[in-house]
Design an enzyme around this catalytic site. Structure first.
Site, short mmCIF file in Angstrom:
data_model
loop_
_atom_site.label_atom_id
_atom_site.label_comp_id
_atom_site.label_asym_id
_atom_site.label_seq_id
_atom_site.Cartn_x
_atom_site.Cartn_y
_atom_site.Cartn_z
N VAL A 199 0.84 -1.16 0.04
CA VAL A 199 -0.02 0.16 -0.02
C VAL A 199 0.88 1.37 0.03
O VAL A 199 0.63 2.29 -0.87
CB VAL A 199 -1.02 0.00 1.30
CG1 VAL A 199 -1.64 1.15 1.49
CG2 VAL A 199 -2.02 -0.98 1.03
N GLN A 202 2.31 2.10 -3.65
CA GLN A 202 1.45 2.45 -4.49
C GLN A 202 0.90 4.08 -3.89
O GLN A 202 0.58 4.74 -4.82
CB GLN A 202 -0.03 1.70 -4.55
CG GLN A 202 -0.96 2.19 -5.42
CD GLN A 202 -0.40 2.48 -6.83
OE1 GLN A 202 0.57 1.73 -7.16
NE2 GLN A 202 -1.07 3.45 -7.38
N GLU A 203 0.54 3.99 -2.61
CA GLU A 203 0.25 5.50 -2.08
C GLU A 203 1.02 6.40 -2.26
O GLU A 203 0.79 7.67 -2.78
CB GLU A 203 -0.32 5.16 -0.67
CG GLU A 203 -1.32 4.47 -0.41
CD GLU A 203 -2.91 5.10 -0.89
OE1 GLU A 203 -2.79 6.44 -1.34
OE2 GLU A 203 -3.98 4.48 -0.79
N SER A 204 2.33 6.46 -1.82
CA SER A 204 3.18 7.61 -1.63
C SER A 204 4.35 7.34 -2.21
O SER A 204 5.39 8.41 -2.04
CB SER A 204 3.38 7.93 -0.12
OG SER A 204 4.08 6.82 0.44
N TYR A 306 -5.93 0.85 -8.94
CA TYR A 306 -5.36 0.99 -7.68
C TYR A 306 -5.32 -0.58 -6.82
O TYR A 306 -4.28 -0.99 -6.60
CB TYR A 306 -6.07 1.81 -6.37
CG TYR A 306 -5.48 1.73 -5.26
CD1 TYR A 306 -4.36 2.70 -4.78
CD2 TYR A 306 -6.17 0.84 -4.21
CE1 TYR A 306 -4.02 2.67 -3.51
CE2 TYR A 306 -5.52 1.09 -3.01
CZ TYR A 306 -4.57 1.75 -2.59
OH TYR A 306 -4.07 1.84 -1.32
#
Length: 324
Positions: A199, A202-204, A306
């Site tokens: 996660v 992908q997120e940051s 996502y």
């Protein structure tokens, strides 16, 4: 559509028509639409998706040679795609500790003499593939996993081709930063630490200062309202939501809550991005759908993409660090 057969819009229309037919069990009718879309598709994600589903059509018709042709293209050109990992049950090509010849030279004089920071700067400025790889490797050695990742992203083309995937390069692309904080939070809330890193990637892209245009914060890209609610529920007495430890704790706790609420990994991952209310809406009538089909049914393209990326990240983390 006929006048613009290669446009993204035409590809999407053909996909949608084919998907409707596939769900009705009319696989033979879906195939020519998806093949036409594949012939015009240029975007990597669209091509991987169409290769996977045209292979499924050929499988339904018993044409296994055609299946193998499409799976071969997936493995060669899209080795990190979730569609490739689905086609090969988790690992598109075997891993090897050997690097491509262009990246395989050893340490230079500055490295051997211990001037690691200077060596890294010189490698970065070299403009060569080898220089970029050595700079990424030194960044990782210095504990700068994000810096290593940012540089290594430019070397992903070395994953395209035949033969085993170079594990040393993949470890730079799938690092495990903030290991102490991640493992502590994962253990506390019963979450796979590889999911946390998946996660986070992908997120940051592992940037603790990341802020999205809608205000999501830090490594795990928590929205302010979500961060405050998780802090209250978990008893975290801090509003420093960009703090690495706090952000990882709250993001991991939120993941654990979503996993308990939604029972299935793909549902929980989609909820992390698109919200539980939307997931509940997408689930109506689709509760028994297998993962590969349910993700295609997600109502938001952003959330669908996502979920694919996070699940692909997770499969690659587990493959790379299987001994852990």
């Amino acid at each position: 559509m006929e006048s613009h057969p290669a446009s993204p819009e035409a590809v999407q229309v053909l996909w949608d028509r084919g998907w409707t037919l596939w769900k009705e069990g009319r696989h033979g009718e879906a195939l020519p639409l998806w093949q036409k879309a594949l012939d015009g598709a240029t975007e990597e994600r669209s091509r991987a998706r169409l290769l996977y589903w045209t292979a499924r059509c050929h499988h339904e018709a018993g044409r296994e040679e055609e299946v193998l042709l499409r799976h071969d293209e997936l493995a060669r050109l899209h080795p990190l795609s979730v569609y490739t990992l689905q086609a090969f049950s988790g690992e598109s090509r075997p891993l090897s500790e050997e690097l491509p010849p262009e990246l395989s030279a050893g340490a230079d004089d500055l490295e051997r003499w211990g001037f690691v920071h200077y060596a890294r700067l010189r490698h970065l400025r070299s403009g060569t593939d080898l220089g970029q790889y050595r700079a990424a490797l030194l960044s990782s050695w210095l504990g700068d996993d994000r810096g290593a990742y940012v540089v290594a992203v430019g070397l992903q083309r070395f994953l395209v081709g035949e033969g085993p995937l170079p594990a040393p390069l993949l470890r730079l692309l799938y690092p495990r930063p903030y290991g102490k904080q991640v493992r502590e939070a994962a253990s506390r809330y019963g979450v796979d630490p590889f999911l946390v890193w998946s996660v986070m990637r992908q997120e940051s892209a592992f940037d603790p200062e990341a802020t999205s245009w809608v205000g999501a914060m830090g490594l795990m890209q928590l929205m302010p309202a979500t961060a405050k609610e998780e802090a209250r529920l978990l008893g975290v007495e801090s509003d420093r939501f960009y703090d690495v430890g706090v952000n990882i704790t709250l993001g991991t706790g939120h993941l654990a809550r979503l996993l308990r609420r939604h029972h299935r990994l793909d549902w929980a991952v989609a909820a992390y991005n698109g919200g539980s209310g939307n997931v509940n809406r997408w689930l109506k009538g689709n509760e028994e759908a297998p993962q590969e089909r349910w993700i295609e049914e997600i109502g938001f393209d952003e959330t669908s993409d996502y979920a694919r990326r996070v699940l692909a990240n997770l499969a690659l983390y587990r493959s790379l660090y299987a001994e852990n």
